[in-house]
Design a protein around this motif. Sequence first.
Motif, PDB file in Angstrom:
ATOM      1  N   PRO A 338      18.999  31.384  28.967  1.00 32.95           N
ATOM      2  CA  PRO A 338      17.784  30.637  29.329  1.00 32.95           C
ATOM      3  C   PRO A 338      17.816  30.029  30.727  1.00 32.95           C
ATOM      4  O   PRO A 338      16.811  30.076  31.450  1.00 32.95           O
ATOM      5  CB  PRO A 338      17.725  29.547  28.252  1.00 32.95           C
ATOM      6  CG  PRO A 338      18.380  30.171  27.063  1.00 32.95           C
ATOM      7  CD  PRO A 338      19.481  31.016  27.618  1.00 32.95           C
ATOM      8  N   ASP A 339      18.987  29.504  31.142  1.00 31.08           N
ATOM      9  CA  ASP A 339      19.047  28.901  32.473  1.00 31.08           C
ATOM     10  C   ASP A 339      18.943  29.946  33.575  1.00 31.08           C
ATOM     11  O   ASP A 339      18.387  29.683  34.653  1.00 31.08           O
ATOM     12  CB  ASP A 339      20.328  28.066  32.626  1.00 31.08           C
ATOM     13  CG  ASP A 339      21.582  28.892  32.469  1.00 31.08           C
ATOM     14  OD1 ASP A 339      21.554  29.887  31.699  1.00 31.08           O
ATOM     15  OD2 ASP A 339      22.605  28.559  33.097  1.00 31.08           O
ATOM     16  N   GLU A 340      19.452  31.161  33.321  1.00 30.65           N
ATOM     17  CA  GLU A 340      19.316  32.248  34.297  1.00 30.65           C
ATOM     18  C   GLU A 340      17.866  32.728  34.361  1.00 30.65           C
ATOM     19  O   GLU A 340      17.315  32.957  35.445  1.00 30.65           O
ATOM     20  CB  GLU A 340      20.229  33.411  33.915  1.00 30.65           C
ATOM     21  CG  GLU A 340      21.713  33.086  33.937  1.00 30.65           C
ATOM     22  CD  GLU A 340      22.551  34.252  33.444  1.00 30.65           C
ATOM     23  OE1 GLU A 340      23.172  34.927  34.289  1.00 30.65           O
ATOM     24  OE2 GLU A 340      22.578  34.494  32.226  1.00 30.65           O
ATOM     25  N   LEU A 341      17.249  32.887  33.210  1.00 32.82           N
ATOM     26  CA  LEU A 341      15.874  33.372  33.154  1.00 32.82           C
ATOM     27  C   LEU A 341      14.886  32.378  33.763  1.00 32.82           C
ATOM     28  O   LEU A 341      13.862  32.774  34.340  1.00 32.82           O
ATOM     29  CB  LEU A 341      15.488  33.647  31.695  1.00 32.82           C
ATOM     30  CG  LEU A 341      16.170  34.854  31.049  1.00 32.82           C
ATOM     31  CD1 LEU A 341      16.060  34.779  29.530  1.00 32.82           C
ATOM     32  CD2 LEU A 341      15.553  36.148  31.559  1.00 32.82           C
ATOM     33  N   SER A 342      15.177  31.116  33.662  1.00 31.14           N
ATOM     34  CA  SER A 342      14.261  30.081  34.149  1.00 31.14           C
ATOM     35  C   SER A 342      14.114  30.099  35.668  1.00 31.14           C
ATOM     36  O   SER A 342      13.216  29.447  36.214  1.00 31.14           O
ATOM     37  CB  SER A 342      14.735  28.702  33.684  1.00 31.14           C
ATOM     38  OG  SER A 342      14.663  28.596  32.274  1.00 31.14           O
ATOM     39  N   LYS A 343      14.964  30.848  36.353  1.00 32.90           N
ATOM     40  CA  LYS A 343      14.855  30.987  37.806  1.00 32.90           C
ATOM     41  C   LYS A 343      13.768  31.988  38.205  1.00 32.90           C
ATOM     42  O   LYS A 343      13.449  32.127  39.388  1.00 32.90           O
ATOM     43  CB  LYS A 343      16.193  31.421  38.394  1.00 32.90           C
ATOM     44  CG  LYS A 343      17.329  30.426  38.145  1.00 32.90           C
ATOM     45  CD  LYS A 343      18.655  30.989  38.627  1.00 32.90           C
ATOM     46  CE  LYS A 343      19.806  30.036  38.314  1.00 32.90           C
ATOM     47  NZ  LYS A 343      21.127  30.600  38.707  1.00 32.90           N
ATOM     48  N   PHE A 344      13.215  32.711  37.205  1.00 31.59           N
ATOM     49  CA  PHE A 344      12.233  33.760  37.489  1.00 31.59           C
ATOM     50  C   PHE A 344      10.851  33.330  37.023  1.00 31.59           C
ATOM     51  O   PHE A 344      10.694  32.644  36.009  1.00 31.59           O
ATOM     52  CB  PHE A 344      12.627  35.059  36.786  1.00 31.59           C
ATOM     53  CG  PHE A 344      13.917  35.649  37.267  1.00 31.59           C
ATOM     54  CD1 PHE A 344      13.931  36.521  38.343  1.00 31.59           C
ATOM     55  CD2 PHE A 344      15.125  35.306  36.663  1.00 31.59           C
ATOM     56  CE1 PHE A 344      15.121  37.061  38.797  1.00 31.59           C
ATOM     57  CE2 PHE A 344      16.319  35.842  37.115  1.00 31.59           C
ATOM     58  CZ  PHE A 344      16.312  36.709  38.192  1.00 31.59           C
ATOM     59  N   GLU A 345       9.842  33.788  37.755  1.00 28.41           N
ATOM     60  CA  GLU A 345       8.463  33.511  37.353  1.00 28.41           C
ATOM     61  C   GLU A 345       8.013  34.411  36.209  1.00 28.41           C
ATOM     62  O   GLU A 345       7.163  34.022  35.403  1.00 28.41           O
ATOM     63  CB  GLU A 345       7.521  33.718  38.544  1.00 28.41           C
ATOM     64  CG  GLU A 345       7.661  32.677  39.643  1.00 28.41           C
ATOM     65  CD  GLU A 345       6.628  32.878  40.730  1.00 28.41           C
ATOM     66  OE1 GLU A 345       5.525  33.394  40.421  1.00 28.41           O
ATOM     67  OE2 GLU A 345       6.907  32.545  41.893  1.00 28.41           O
ATOM     68  N   ALA A 346       8.583  35.611  36.158  1.00 30.71           N
ATOM     69  CA  ALA A 346       8.133  36.569  35.145  1.00 30.71           C
ATOM     70  C   ALA A 346       9.288  37.478  34.728  1.00 30.71           C
ATOM     71  O   ALA A 346      10.279  37.629  35.454  1.00 30.71           O
ATOM     72  CB  ALA A 346       6.980  37.410  35.684  1.00 30.71           C
ATOM     73  N   VAL A 347       9.124  38.085  33.557  1.00 34.46           N
ATOM     74  CA  VAL A 347      10.108  39.016  33.010  1.00 34.46           C
ATOM     75  C   VAL A 347       9.393  40.284  32.562  1.00 34.46           C
ATOM     76  O   VAL A 347       8.304  40.224  31.971  1.00 34.46           O
ATOM     77  CB  VAL A 347      10.860  38.389  31.810  1.00 34.46           C
ATOM     78  CG1 VAL A 347      11.629  39.451  31.029  1.00 34.46           C
ATOM     79  CG2 VAL A 347      11.810  37.301  32.277  1.00 34.46           C
ATOM     80  N   VAL A 348       9.998  41.428  32.863  1.00 33.24           N
ATOM     81  CA  VAL A 348       9.593  42.711  32.284  1.00 33.24           C
ATOM     82  C   VAL A 348      10.755  43.191  31.439  1.00 33.24           C
ATOM     83  O   VAL A 348      11.912  43.180  31.906  1.00 33.24           O
ATOM     84  CB  VAL A 348       9.289  43.769  33.373  1.00 33.24           C
ATOM     85  CG1 VAL A 348       8.950  45.105  32.717  1.00 33.24           C
ATOM     86  CG2 VAL A 348       8.151  43.322  34.254  1.00 33.24           C
ATOM     87  N   LEU A 349      10.502  43.611  30.207  1.00 32.50           N
ATOM     88  CA  LEU A 349      11.578  44.211  29.424  1.00 32.50           C
ATOM     89  C   LEU A 349      11.072  45.455  28.711  1.00 32.50           C
ATOM     90  O   LEU A 349       9.942  45.492  28.220  1.00 32.50           O
ATOM     91  CB  LEU A 349      12.190  43.216  28.436  1.00 32.50           C
ATOM     92  CG  LEU A 349      11.404  42.687  27.249  1.00 32.50           C
ATOM     93  CD1 LEU A 349      12.377  42.156  26.192  1.00 32.50           C
ATOM     94  CD2 LEU A 349      10.486  41.559  27.683  1.00 32.50           C
ATOM     95  N   ASP A 350      11.928  46.469  28.731  1.00 32.95           N
ATOM     96  CA  ASP A 350      11.619  47.775  28.150  1.00 32.95           C
ATOM     97  C   ASP A 350      12.835  48.216  27.335  1.00 32.95           C
ATOM     98  O   ASP A 350      13.566  49.117  27.741  1.00 32.95           O
ATOM     99  CB  ASP A 350      11.295  48.769  29.271  1.00 32.95           C
ATOM    100  CG  ASP A 350      10.908  50.142  28.736  1.00 32.95           C
ATOM    101  OD1 ASP A 350      10.666  50.265  27.523  1.00 32.95           O
ATOM    102  OD2 ASP A 350      10.869  51.099  29.538  1.00 32.95           O
ATOM    103  N   PRO A 351      13.054  47.595  26.167  1.00 34.97           N
ATOM    104  CA  PRO A 351      14.269  47.869  25.402  1.00 34.97           C
ATOM    105  C   PRO A 351      14.185  49.170  24.606  1.00 34.97           C
ATOM    106  O   PRO A 351      13.102  49.763  24.474  1.00 34.97           O
ATOM    107  CB  PRO A 351      14.352  46.664  24.462  1.00 34.97           C
ATOM    108  CG  PRO A 351      12.913  46.303  24.224  1.00 34.97           C
ATOM    109  CD  PRO A 351      12.209  46.575  25.531  1.00 34.97           C
TER     110      PRO A 351
END
Length: 419
Positions: A338-351
């Motif tokens: 969560p702390d790493e992800l919070s540095k980004f405005e958006a996420v794309v995921l294609d699992p």
Amino acid sequence: MLRVEEILRIASKGDGVTASGRFAWGAAPGDKLRIDGTLEWGPHHVTPPCRHFGQCGGCQLQQLDEESLTAFVEGRVANASAAQGLGAQRLAPPHLSPPSSRRRASLRAESSGGRIVIGFREAKSHRLVELEECHVLVPEMVALLGPLRKLLITMGKAAPAKKGRHGKVQPGKSAPRMAADIEMTLTDQGIDLGVKGLTAEGLAATEAMLDFAREHKLARLTMDGGYGFETVWEPQQVTVTLGQTKVPFPPGTFLQATLDGEAALVGAAQEWLTGASTVADLFSGLGTFAFALAGPQTRVLAAEAARDVHLACKAGADRAQLPVFSAHRDLFRNPLQPDELSKFEAVVLDPPRAGAREQVECIADSTVGRVVYIGCNPSSWSRDAARLIEAGFRLEELRPVGQFRWSTHVELASYFVRD
């Protein structure tokens, strides 16, 4: 009991269903199912274009007209969303890839009765259907099947004779049974052909393969006898163009099934993430989304577990001088926290088809405001989507995508915004 019932819809595995719950393979909505199990065709039932339909397991829905096929793709996505109560704000019209557009395929080759058979397996069977035509694959791949059969026959004849315990040739011994997996991908340079489970034994077999690659202008020819791919032919480095960037293409790497399907998925991500200055592309592969999103105003982190794919993405970014930062990371065992992800405005995921339960938990616990989730399995996607909704996201839009035409395999692009 009713003697004749109408087919009302097509179930997730491709069977037609009546109001009483009777199932019929090969049916279309509006067909009449008789008591003996036979069908009376209705207005949405068309003649399947391929002679192999009904035997080959590659397609399940060639009997549907365009309207019914579109409705099936839309329904699969809408039902998955409704089942979890996701409350999508908008369901966009489905995108369907046209016939003869699939640019990658996994086929099987086996010797049978003194012949070489190349094709897909029958549904619920190990028996191979020899492909004489295919209305799904790009024409370049279909045209290669006949010559490839001849090459495999030549290689079998060129194989050294089997010898006995004392080094003597054993008379009367028939050639061993041949079985191989065939991977074909259409790249920037042409067809990338991989043969797994077979090796070129002897000079004659090697020369036959080189002649074949040269004659048919292959981009690359690789063999895998059990110890990894070995390149037999590659006149220049094989690449695929992602966004406007040529990216090295390792043998056997995942690529979206069709160019138009890729464009539909990428276009959705670009539209939804306009203005995002930092994006995390998770399960990024070669960078299908990363290279499309990266630019002067947008930096992208591309996280991928496969080392060769990660390195190819990095090489493409370095060559194009784009702000794509490639990270070698297994997001199942070590998801972005969560702390790493919070540095980004958006996420794309294609699992993969199983979804991304652990990574989605971390996204839910972060402060990321926008998420684009590309799903290749509506069931696992809806489970993950429900967790995002629980964390305060709302599902703004769903876009069904049918890249695998006439198949029950359905994909989607989805956009989540946190209030």
